[in-house]
Motif scaffolding. Structure first.
Motif, short mmCIF file in Angstrom:
data_model
loop_
_atom_site.label_atom_id
_atom_site.label_comp_id
_atom_site.label_asym_id
_atom_site.label_seq_id
_atom_site.Cartn_x
_atom_site.Cartn_y
_atom_site.Cartn_z
N ILE A 159 -37.30 32.80 2.81
CA ILE A 159 -37.07 32.77 4.25
C ILE A 159 -37.11 31.34 4.79
CG2 ILE A 159 -38.06 33.44 6.49
CD1 ILE A 159 -38.96 36.06 5.09
N PHE A 160 -38.04 30.53 4.29
CA PHE A 160 -38.18 29.16 4.78
C PHE A 160 -37.50 28.13 3.87
CE2 PHE A 160 -41.90 31.43 6.58
CZ PHE A 160 -41.55 31.30 7.92
N ASP A 161 -36.78 28.62 2.86
CA ASP A 161 -35.99 27.75 1.98
C ASP A 161 -36.83 26.60 1.43
OD1 ASP A 161 -33.73 26.88 0.62
OD2 ASP A 161 -33.02 25.65 2.30
N THR A 162 -37.93 26.94 0.79
CA THR A 162 -38.84 25.92 0.26
C THR A 162 -38.78 25.88 -1.26
OG1 THR A 162 -40.70 27.46 0.14
CG2 THR A 162 -40.42 26.21 2.20
N ASN A 163 -39.21 24.77 -1.80
CA ASN A 163 -39.30 24.58 -3.25
C ASN A 163 -40.73 24.84 -3.71
OD1 ASN A 163 -36.58 23.71 -3.84
ND2 ASN A 163 -37.08 21.79 -2.80
N PRO A 164 -40.93 25.08 -5.01
CA PRO A 164 -42.29 25.21 -5.54
C PRO A 164 -43.14 23.99 -5.17
CG PRO A 164 -40.71 25.90 -7.19
CD PRO A 164 -39.92 25.32 -6.05
N GLY A 165 -44.38 24.25 -4.77
CA GLY A 165 -45.28 23.17 -4.42
C GLY A 165 -45.29 22.81 -2.95
N ARG A 217 -39.45 16.83 -11.18
CA ARG A 217 -40.23 17.49 -10.13
C ARG A 217 -41.26 18.43 -10.75
NH1 ARG A 217 -39.46 22.31 -7.28
NH2 ARG A 217 -37.33 22.54 -8.03
N TRP A 218 -40.83 19.20 -11.75
CA TRP A 218 -41.76 20.12 -12.39
C TRP A 218 -42.87 19.37 -13.14
CZ3 TRP A 218 -42.21 24.97 -11.15
CH2 TRP A 218 -41.13 25.62 -10.55
N LEU A 246 -57.39 22.21 -0.57
CA LEU A 246 -56.06 21.62 -0.39
C LEU A 246 -55.92 20.93 0.97
CD1 LEU A 246 -53.83 24.48 -1.85
CD2 LEU A 246 -54.56 22.36 -2.98
N GLU A 247 -56.77 21.30 1.91
CA GLU A 247 -56.78 20.71 3.26
C GLU A 247 -55.42 20.83 3.94
OE1 GLU A 247 -58.37 16.75 2.60
OE2 GLU A 247 -60.40 17.50 2.90
N VAL A 248 -54.89 22.07 3.96
CA VAL A 248 -53.64 22.29 4.67
C VAL A 248 -53.82 21.97 6.15
CG1 VAL A 248 -52.84 24.04 3.04
CG2 VAL A 248 -54.18 24.74 5.04
N SER A 249 -52.74 21.56 6.78
CA SER A 249 -52.81 21.20 8.20
C SER A 249 -52.33 22.32 9.11
CB SER A 249 -51.98 19.94 8.47
OG SER A 249 -50.62 20.15 8.09
N ASN A 285 -50.00 19.77 -3.51
CA ASN A 285 -50.42 19.17 -2.25
C ASN A 285 -49.65 19.78 -1.08
OD1 ASN A 285 -51.85 17.38 -0.58
ND2 ASN A 285 -50.15 15.92 -0.62
N PRO A 286 -49.64 21.12 -0.98
CA PRO A 286 -48.94 21.74 0.15
C PRO A 286 -49.68 21.48 1.45
CG PRO A 286 -50.20 23.39 -1.01
CD PRO A 286 -50.33 22.12 -1.81
#
Length: 209
Positions: free
Chosen positions: A52-58, A25-26, A93-96, A34-35
């Protein structure tokens, strides 16, 4: 309390643990990011969006700034750190989705309500200048709720609404939202009990999740 040496020890645990266990993954992340979600949160050490949102890097792009405040769109010469990060997230990055997350017991909100407490104008010049983004919101909230015990919470909520309104002053945000390519959200996190409250678009009220 953690000190610098504990940070180094933490890195060593990370390097021999998570990084080694999830090497693939790293390695993938080293090629780019690509978040799909931008989270704008407070700099407060107690409010970490990734935790808080329990997310991983990236997985999320994060802007952390005092009070989770977004300035209005400006083109004057200067060093616009929040605006630059916002522009990168939206246009490159074109986040949605963009989530503005305020929180309870916010020092920035307290500073807005009470002042920074310094007699030396140079001592807290940057704090005062930044928190002035809340002046209009503070005046409205204090005029209506100034004697109520939850006035700070109300201003924390209003700060999120203010940041969302300021987001819409950026043409690249406004245009993408109008085209259905970008959604704006608001939230408020209660440190004392860990609850998350989402801003309901129609009522503009915060509803506990």
């Amino acid at each position: 309390m953690i000190d610098f040496q504990k940070l180094i020890m933490g890195y060593q645990r990370f390097r021999s643990g998570d990084w080694t266990d999830q090497h693939d993954r790293w390695e993938h992340l080293s090629k780019g990011q690509n978040p799909k979600v931008l989270v704008i949160a407070c700099s407060d050490s107690r409010v970490d969006p990734a935790q808080i949102f329990d997310t991983n890097p990236g997985e999320i792009f994060v802007i952390r700034v005092v009070g989770a405040l977004v300035p209005p769109y400006e083109r004057e010469l200067g060093h616009h750190g929040v605006s630059a990060a916002l522009e990168y997230a939206v246009t490159k990055l074109e986040v949605s989705d963009i989530l503005v997350m305020g929180h309870g017991a916010c020092g920035g909100i307290k500073a807005s309500l009470e002042g920074t407490g310094s007699e030396d104008e140079d001592d807290d010049f940057f704090i005062k200048s930044w928190i002035s983004l809340l002046d209009d919101a503070r005046d409205r909230v204090v005029a209506e709720h100034g004697h109520e015990s939850d006035v700070a919470c109300r201003l924390e909520h209003e700060g999120v609404r203010t940041s969302i309104a300021n987001l819409r002053s950026f043409p690249f945000v406004r245009d993408r939202e109008a085209a259905g390519k970008l959604d704006l959200h608001g939230a408020w996190f209660a440190i004392e009990n860990g609850s998350l409250h989402l801003l309901e678009p129609k009522s503009s009220e915060f509803i506990r999740l």
